[in-house]
Every structure is written in structure tokens, then in C-alpha cells.
Design an enzyme around this catalytic site. Structure first.
Site, short mmCIF file in Angstrom:
data_model
loop_
_atom_site.label_atom_id
_atom_site.label_comp_id
_atom_site.label_asym_id
_atom_site.label_seq_id
_atom_site.Cartn_x
_atom_site.Cartn_y
_atom_site.Cartn_z
CD GLU A 182 -3.04 -1.13 2.17
OE1 GLU A 182 -3.02 -0.26 3.05
OE2 GLU A 182 -3.95 -1.99 2.09
CD GLU B 79 -3.69 -5.91 3.82
OE1 GLU B 79 -2.49 -5.75 3.55
OE2 GLU B 79 -4.36 -5.11 4.48
#
Ligand code: NAG
Ligand code: NAG
Ligand code: NAG
Ligand code: NAG
Ligand code: NAG
Ligand code: NAG
Ligand code: NAG
Length: 872
Positions: free
Chosen positions: A479, A561
Site C-alpha cells: 500500500e 490482502e
């Protein structure tokens, strides 16, 4: 870039890569010329909340950078500055400093786990524990006279130190390494003397250095390696298996020989392959193959590689259970001169092939294996980040019991032994390096030093881990803030190119939570990794996968994820949302209790970016080309207590912080081990005061149909519909007695489960996961204590205060827990409340102990419980 990464214009859905596996040296080797011994014992430690020495990274940096030299592409080398190095005048580096008032301890050590919680300046993200400050460690290091007289090379190998480690020997600054998650080696040779030496280590953890609990201290193992000046270098072997068939495998090895000597010498390099004992990792039996030997001459201070290849017939492949076995081999490399061996180096590896397919997903040894993975942070719950082999093994055992076959090392490199465990259990690992690149997520994260250290950290990371058969891909970042802009594409390429150079046998991925299909990073990256983009985003079913798939028809996609469902074990809140997934909130039906900071264990609630497991499963079934998922998270972890920031630990885990299974465990087991007959019911069935009220009953089963009986009467028999992953009986009215489910598969009875209304708490029932442990002061027994009624059934909402003690024998209570994210009792405290009826005590032996240890558990008004653990 190796051609295998150049996707041709014709979709090539199968990218076949041959692989192999791990390097690793075990403990002390009596092998020729090389000794590796643990330096974990007998340290003194002190933590300072304000700087006691006026040193800092800025002051030390020029002396740390030379440690990066072995990990820089050609031409770049850092010279150690001349003159007096910093710290030579600091008391703590001196022989004669009196450290007798400092804490005495053994490594691995996490200074922050001792607490207390609500440490000044530390927010909910890092778990409100005292992770910050300057930590000094001191150790009396004894070096044998013949090591010095024979001019051996002496290296200090840190598996990990959190963070900005700087090391002095006898007052001389040796060097250091800033990034707390990488392993690193420092060369002590110029500074050692025969006899006593003073080793001093300074660590520096800033506030705002991590989004989660990073731990603090020399939290992994520390080794002293003594070798001939001419030796196999650090991470000095790389083994690949370019061709594998049922009848034979070609194994290739590159051996790096490092020369720190002054004398002329020719070196013969020979390597043999053996089967390996799965636990000790030592060679077993006769050699099964030998590489052709070769000779090298290496200039002083340089490295030279010797390549060789060998054929293993009838190879025993490494692969994930239940359909494959994690077989391993060990390559034993010997350096010799004129027939005299002077260095032996062992590399554990596996023989396997992996392939990444845009349409089929992930294949290993030709078999399609869907990734049923979890993400996990590196803390081990109540013992913090101090690495413990048994605590890590227990985590992997529990995950495997659930059917979990994949692990993402979110968001940084794990302890080396953790990868040995993954190899042993046959787990498929996504090994991740960074949580930030050039742009910060928190002020003092890796972005501060990215420019100087990205290359050495990236090369170091891959060289350390690339022989592990468990690793199936590299993740270059999680991220990343700049993921969607041009800079993200550039930096992604920079890191991915290094991964290809260091390891042409695996692809790279990155976890993108916002970068879309048309970003520079998505164009660049080998494997599309999405966080929540395919199946998250609350109630929305719109998925970014079709667009990624059509834009990048040659690339495999996986969920790096997924889910981020939140819950507190055993807490059921009413009413229950009728929806498949709901965003957690504090209003009725939203699953959250903001007053007590608990989230309902109906396992339907998540933050806004996320979703329930049920919705994730549906999206994966709708888009079967996606290779699988890494669920956020397998275990609860310290810090990041979303949605209640004042708590101590997360709500994301499928398993709680104490290692107790939440109900969610069983919805994953039902899907991931669909051949295992199982049925699980929720909620518990002891609800005084709820008589007559709607109390939904949900069934998780690997069957396809279930009949529920409430006090013996059928409440209906229901089939699991398409895209349904639980069987819901939402209209059940509570009355005391029992609920019982019979599940069916293809019409035949498959599994049953029953939950009864229980009586008052009368006793404690203690059960040890292992009743016999090694008497080495490190091995652990995890003792679960249940508050039970007169029939021995757990009282589901019991919160009695329990005290653990050693009644007799050479044992120690290491820590206690209960899995309650709101419990800020420090973990070392032997007394704490049960949470949802359960309490955990972690027990070890005294060092060198043998005999029986009786551990007792007491609680006012309840019959005490006890377990006996024998130390062997
Ligand atoms: C080193 O040895 C000295 C003398 O025995 C002792 O006072 C000191 O505490 C020791 N230091 C450590 C770190 O063990
Ligand atoms: C190499 O020579 C230097 C300078 O004489 C000496 O200090 C060093 O100990 C020698 N190294 C070895 C390994 O012999
Ligand atoms: C190591 O380097 C020295 C100095 O350059 C050289 O004389 C010697 O031959 C080298 N040894 C090996 C094994 O290459
Ligand atoms: C040895 O292996 C390295 C790394 O794979 C490669 O770059 C080199 O070309 C190989 N050399 C030979 C002689 O095969
Ligand atoms: C190896 O043998 C050669 C020839 O006998 C000799 O010159 C050399 O010194 C020997 N090297 C070592 C390291 O013993
Ligand atoms: C359930 O879904 C309905 C219809 O989409 C919506 O109105 C309601 O708010 C949802 N409930 C929760 C708790 O999110
Ligand atoms: C204690 O708990 C264990 C594990 O759940 C169970 O097998 C055992 O029957 C219980 N014993 C008593 C006395 O309740």
C-alpha cells in the site's frame, strides 16, 4: 531483465519457473574450519527515553554505510571515514563501564513488551507500548587466542535488531544497519583481541516509526561466525532447479567464495547433495548427487563465484500439503586446498517448479493450488516480537489446521527460522520487504533512509531468503503512498529489477489498495496484487479484477490482502445484520459496542474498505482466474486496534492474540478443508434474560446442507445456496437447553455439532498444548484455562480473575493473555481476567532444567486447576 519476464504479445498464460529453495545454517557447526555459535546469553541492557550519548543516525551514518558494500551494484562502495569514530568516548562502549545496575537478560529480547501500556507518546497503532527510546546492550565476548593468532575472520550476524543498530567492540565503532527487519553481518575481525572483548550495541527507535507494533531491541537471534579468511561468503550459495521431471531434476548452484587473506592459494569448491532431516536440517544418509567440483582464485578482499550443476534422480519434490509433501535436500559445500578442507557450508533447499498463470492462477509442480493464505505481523502475541521458535511453530500449526496454505510476511522480512518453519510445514510464502518507499506513512518510517538503503536492503533480503522452497514470490511493497503516480511506477521498476537480478526464478508483486489497472506501477509489476480492490469496499460488489484482467491479460492476479473482518472472540451482539457483510458501527445491527469496545463475533462486520469472509468468497468464486487470497489477518496482533483506537490489539485476526480460535476459524476451515467433515455453531447458548428473543444461529460446515434442532425440535433443513458460505437460521428464538446441527454433503450425513446452555462457573479446567517440553529455558507450553460449570462445559461469558503460579518444579510463567483486545494488564502479570471463558498461560522451564513442573491456576470461589509439564 531475464527473457522469462518479457511477456510476448501472444498471451502466454503459463509462466513456468523452476525453483528450489533455502539456505540456512543451523546452530554450531563442527564442520571444517567454520564455527557458528549463539551469542544470545548473558547481556546487560538499559533503555533511555532521552538521548544519553548525543549520538544519532546522522552522526553514525558514514560508519554504517560500509556494511552495505556487499549489496551494491558495481562501482558503488562506501569508504569507512578515517580518524576517530563516534562513540569511542561514550561510557557504554568502554571496557571499564560498570553495567552491574543494568538489566541482565538473554536474547532475543523485546524491551517494549514489558509495558506498561499507555506509554507516553505511543498511539494505538504501535499498541501503546514503550517501543521508543535508545537501548544499549552490553556483552562480554570471549575470543579464543587461536582465532586471533590464526587470523580467522570473525563475523557478528544479527538476524534482526529494532532499529538503527550500531555496534562497538572494545570502544571501536564497527558499523551498523538501520532497517530493523533485515538480517545483517558486521566484520569484527579488525577489532577482536584474544580473551575478553566488550561488545556494545546501541538501538534507536523513534516515535512514529511504525503503523503497528514493531517491538524494540535485539529481538532475533545473534550469532558469532568464525571462519578461515577464505570462506563461503554471507548467503554464499544460490541453488536453482531449472529442469524438473518425475525421473530427474537438474540442480544448479552458485557458490560465492570470499577472500580476506593475504596469502596466495587456489581453492577447490565441491558440493554434495543429501536428503535432510526435516527438523534438525542436518544431512541424512548418503549423498544423492554431487556437483562437479571447480577451482577458483579470488583476489584479496573480493568475492568470486563457482558455478556447478548436478542431477538428482527420482527427486522428492517440495510442495504444499495435503496433496504434496514438503521434501527438502541439503547441499554441503566444502572448500579445500591441496586436499585439506577448511570451510563447510550447508544450504537447505527444495526441488520444485512454480508457475504463475493469468487464467489458472498458481501452479506448483504442475498442480493448480489455490492460495488459501493469511497475512500476519511478526509479533507473537503475549511474548511480543522476541523471536521464539515454539511460539512461531504454534502459530503455523494452528493456521495449517484451518487449511491455510499461504503466508504473507506483512509487511517485512520475518525471522530466518520462521521461513524454516514455512519450508517444513509446506506453506507458500509471499515474502514482503517494505511498507513505505520514498513517501512516508508515518514520519519516521523507512522513507527517511530510502535513497541510501533501498538497494542494500533489497539485495540483502533476497539473498538471505532465496533458497527457501516455501517462497513463491517477492513483495516489494505494501500500500505504497505513491502507488498511483509516475514515481510509484519508477520506484517499483527499480525494486523489481533488483529482484529479477538477484533471483531470476521468481516473480515480484506489490500490494495495491488504490492503484488501478492503468497506473505505471500496475504496468510494471509482474503479478497484480490487490488489497480489497477485488472484493472489499463494504457492501459494494463492484470489483476491479475484470478491468485488471483485461488490461493485463498475461499477468496473474491475487488478493495480497482481503477481508479485514473484525470481531472479539465470543462476543455476540444483537440484532444481527441480515446482510452478507456490513460496515461496523455502534448502532444496533452494525456489530459494534463502542462502550465496551467489542465487535460482534457473528463474523459479518468490517471497516468500510473491507468485507466479511462470505463476500470475499463470493467474489473469488465469481472470478476464478484470481489465484487466491491472503486474509487480513491470521492472528490478532498488537496495535492497530481498528475500530476502537484506545484498545491494545487488533480485532482483525481469525485467531485471537492468545491463539484462541474465533468462530471465523471455522468458516475458513469449511472452505479451505472442504474434505474434512466439520460443522460449527454460533452463538453460545447461555442467554439468561433473552428467553423468547430472536437469537440467530449460524452454521459453518464443509457440508452443503444443515438441519438445526432447538431443544430437539427441527428449526428447518436448509441447503447452502450458490455464493452462500454459511447456513443461517436467523429466526430462532432463544430458550435454554441446546442447539444441535446435523450437516449433510450430497444428501448423506456429514458432521454434527451441539451447544448446550451451561450452569454457573464452579471450576477451572487447565489443558497444556504440550505436557513435555525441552528444559532449555526457551521451549514453551501454552496452557489454556477454561472457566467451567459442574459438567465441565465452558462458561461462555465468564470473566473471573485467574492467577497462574508455579506450584513446584523448575518452571516459569512467561506471560498470560486472554485474547481481549481491551485488556491492558501487562503480559508478564500472572493474574488477569478470563475473557469469554478463557485464559492463557505461557510456561517455560528454567535453563538446563529437568523434572516435573506443576502449574496451578486459582480463582476466588472456583475449584483450582492445574497441569503438570515435564522438562526433558
Ligand atoms: C562483564 O564482566 C564484568 C566482570 O565480570 C561484569 O562486571 C559485567 O557485568 C559483565 N558484563 C556483562 C554485559 O555481562
Ligand atoms: C593481511 O595483512 C594485513 C597487513 O599486514 C594484516 O593486518 C592482516 O592481519 C592480514 N590478514 C590476514 C587474514 O592474514
Ligand atoms: C586471496 O587474496 C590474496 C591477496 O590478493 C591472494 O594472494 C590469494 O591468492 C587469494 N586467495 C584465494 C583463495 O583466492
Ligand atoms: C554462474 O552463475 C551466475 C549467476 O547465475 C551467472 O551470472 C554466470 O553466468 C554463471 N557462470 C557460468 C560460467 O555458468
Ligand atoms: C598446495 O600445494 C602446493 C604445491 O605443493 C604448494 O605450493 C602450496 O603452498 C600448497 N598450498 C597450501 C595452502 O597448502
Ligand atoms: C443491509 O443492507 C440494506 C440494503 O442494502 C441496507 O439498507 C442496510 O443499511 C444494511 N445493514 C447494515 C447493518 O449495513
Ligand atoms: C477440560 O478441557 C479439555 C479440553 O477442552 C476436555 O477434553 C476435558 O474433558 C475437560 N475436563 C474437565 C474435567 O472438564
Amino acid at each position: 531483465m531475464p527473457t522469462m519476464f518479457q511477456f510476448t504479445s501472444r498471451p502466454k498464460h503459463l509462466l513456468l519457473l523452476s525453483l528450489f529453495a533455502l539456505s540456512g545454517l543451523k546452530n554450531v557447526s563442527a564442520a571444517a574450519g567454520r564455527e557458528r555459535r549463539s551469542l544470545n546469553e548473558d547481556w546487560r541492557f538499559s533503555r533511555f527515553t532521552s538521548n544519553p550519548d548525543s549520538l544519532s543516525y546522522d552522526v553514525l551514518k558514514e560508519w554504517m554505510l560500509p556494511a552495505a558494500n556487499g549489496f551494491l551494484s558495481d562501482g558503488k562502495k562506501y569508504e569507512r571515514p578515517s580518524g576517530t569514530a563516534p562513540g569511542s568516548d561514550v561510557d557504554y562502549t568502554q571496557d571499564d563501564f560498570d553495567d552491574s545496575a543494568w538489566q541482565q537478560l538473554d536474547l532475543p529480547h523485546d524491551w517494549a513488551i514489558a509495558g506498561p501500556f499507555d506509554a507516553p507518546g505511543v498511539g494505538g497503532g504501535p499498541g501503546r507500548l514503550p517501543i521508543n527510546g535508545i537501548g544499549w546492550y552490553r556483552h562480554n565476548l570471549t575470543i579464543d587466542a587461536d582465532v586471533v593468532s590464526s587470523k580467522k575472520s570473525v563475523f557478528l550476524d544479527f538476524d534482526g535488531a529494532m532499529s538503527y543498530a550500531a555496534v562497538w567492540l572494545n570502544g571501536e565503532l564497527v558499523g551498523g544497519w538501520p532497517f530493523g527487519y533485515n538480517s545483517f553481518r558486521l566484520d569484527l575481525t579488525p577489532y577482536v583481541k584474544a580473551g575478553g572483548n566488550t561488545l556494545a550495541v546501541r538501538l534507536d527507535n523513534a516515535l512514529d516509526s511504525s503503523r503497528w507494533y514493531p517491538g524494540a531491541g535485539i529481538y532475533r537471534n545473534l550469532w558469532l561466525v568464525t571462519v578461515d579468511p577464505v570462506h563461503v561468503g554471507q548467503y554464499g550459495t544460490f541453488i536453482t532447479t531449472p529442469e524438473v521431471s518425475a525421473s530427474e531434476a537438474t540442480v544448479e548452484i552458485v557458490v560465492d567464495v570470499e577472500n580476506k587473506s593475504n596469502a596466495s592459494q587456489r581453492v577447490d569448491v565441491a558440493t554434495e547433495i543429501y536428503a535432510v532431516d526435516p527438523v534438525s536440517l542436518k544431512p541424512a544418509g548418503e549423498a544423492v548427487a554431487a556437483f562437479s567440483s571447480s577451482s577458483v582464485t579470488v583476489a584479496g578482499g573480493e568475492k568470486q563465484s563457482a558455478n556447478a550443476s548436478a542431477t538428482v534422480t527420482d527427486p522428492q519434490l517440495w510442495g504444499p500439503p495435503p496433496t504434496q509433501k514438503p521434501n527438502k535436500y541439503v547441499a554441503v559445500t566444502t572448500l579445500s586446498s591441496n586436499g585439506t578442507a577448511f570451510d563447510t557450508y550447508e544450504t537447505v533447499f527444495g526441488i520444485r517448479t512454480i508457475a504463475y498463470s493469468a487464467n489458472e492462477g498458481f501452479l506448483i509442480n504442475g498442480e493448480h493450488v489455490r492460495i488459501f493464505g493469511t497475512c500476519n505481523h511478526h509479533d507473537l502475541g503475549a511474548i511480543g516480537t522476541a523471536f521464539n521458535y515454539r511460539a512461531a511453530e504454534r502459530q503455523i500449526e494452528l493456521l495449517q489446521e484451518m487449511g491455510n496454505n499461504g503466508l504473507r510476511t506483512s509487511h517485512n522480512p520475518p525471522a530466518p527460522e520462521w521461513l524454516e518453519l514455512a519450508d517444513r510445514f509446506g506453506m507458500l510464502v509471499l515474502d514482503e520487504l517494505f511498507d513505505a518507499w520514498r513517501n512516508p506513512k508515518v514520519d519516521n518510517d523507512f522513507s527517511r533512509i530510502f535513497d541510501d538503503w533501498y538497494e542494500p536492503d533489497m539485495r540483502n533480503f533476497i539473498r538471505r531468503d532465496r533458497n527457501h522452497p516455501s517462497i513463491i514470490a517477492w513483495s516489494i511493497g505494501n500500500e505504497i503512498p505513491e502507488q498511483s503516480n509516475a514515481q510509484g511506477g519508477e520506484t517499483g521498476k527499480l525494486l523489481q529489477d533488483i529482484s529479477h537480478e538477484e533471483d531470476p526464478s521468481r516473480l515480484a508483486t506489490t500490494a495495491m489498495n488504490s492503484a488501478g489497472p492503468n497506473t505505471a506501477l500496475a504496468n510494471e509489476i509482474d503479478i497484480i496484487g490487490t488489497n480489497y480492490q477485488g472484493e472489499g469496499n463494504g457492501a459494494s460488489f463492484s470489483s476491479s479484477w475484470p478491468n485488471f484482467h483485461s488490461t493485463h491479460p498475461d499477468k496473474m492476479i491475487w488478493s495480497t490482502e482481503s477481508s479485514s473482518c473484525v470481531s472479539s472472540r465470543g462476543k455476540y451482539l444483537f440484532p444481527v445484520t441480515p446482510n452478507k457483510t456490513a460496515v461496523v458501527g455502534n448502532n444496533p445491527g452494525q456489530g459494534g459496542d463502542g462502550t465496551n469496545r467489542h465487535v460482534s463475533a457473528y463474523e459479518l462486520y468490517s471497516p468500510s474498505w473491507a468485507s466479511s469472509p462470505d463476500k470475499v468468497f463470493e467474489q473469488h468464486d465469481r472470478y476464478p482466474y484470481v489465484a487466491g487470497e491472503f486474509v487480513w489477518t491470521g492472528f490478532d496482533y498488537i496495535g492497530e486496534p481498528t475500530p476502537y483506537d484506545s484498545s491494545r490489539s487488533s480485532y482483525f485476526g481469525i485467531i485471537d492474540l492468545a491463539g484462541f480460535k474465533k468462530d471465523r476459524f471455522y468458516i475458513y476451515q469449511a472452505r479451505w478443508r472442504s474434505d474434512l467433515p466439520m460443522a460449527h455453531l454460533l452463538p453460545h447458548w447461555t442467554w439468561p434474560g433473552r428467553e423468547g428473543q430472536t437469537t440467530p444461529v449460524h452454521v459453518f460446515t464443509s457440508g452443503d446442507e444443515a438441519e438445526l434442532f432447538v431443544n430437539g425440535e427441527s428449526a428447518g433443513r436448509k441447503k447452502r445456496g450458490q455464493y452462500e458460505y454459511r447456513i443461517r437460521f436467523d429466526d430462532v428464538k432463544y430458550s435454554p437447553g441446546s442447539i444441535r446441527v446435523v450437516s449433510y454433503k450430497n444428501g448423506a450425513e456429514w458432521a454434527t455439532a451441539e451447544t448446550k446452555t451451561v450452569g454457573d462457573a464452579v471450576a477451572l479446567n487447565a489443558t497444556a498444548d504440550r505436557t513435555s517440553i525441552a528444559g532449555d529455558g526457551k521451549d514453551l507450553s501454552f496452557v489454556t484455562v477454561e472457566v467451567v460449570d459442574s459438567e465441565g462445559s465452558i462458561v461462555p461469558e465468564a470473566s473471573n480473575s485467574i492467577t497462574a503460579s508455579i506450584a513446584s518444579g523448575p518452571g516459569k510463567i512467561v506471560s498470560t493473555d486472554n485474547g481481549d483486545p481491551t485488556d491492558k494488564t501487562v503480559f508478564s502479570e500472572p493474574t488477569r481476567k478470563a475473557f469469554s471463558g478463557k485464559f492463557l498461560a505461557i510456561v517455560k522451564t528454567e535453563k538446563g532444567a529437568s523434572g516435573d513442573i506443576v502449574v496451578e491456576f486459582q480463582s476466588d470461589g472456583l475449584t483450582a486447576g492445574s497441569v503438570t509439564i515435564s522438562a526433558t
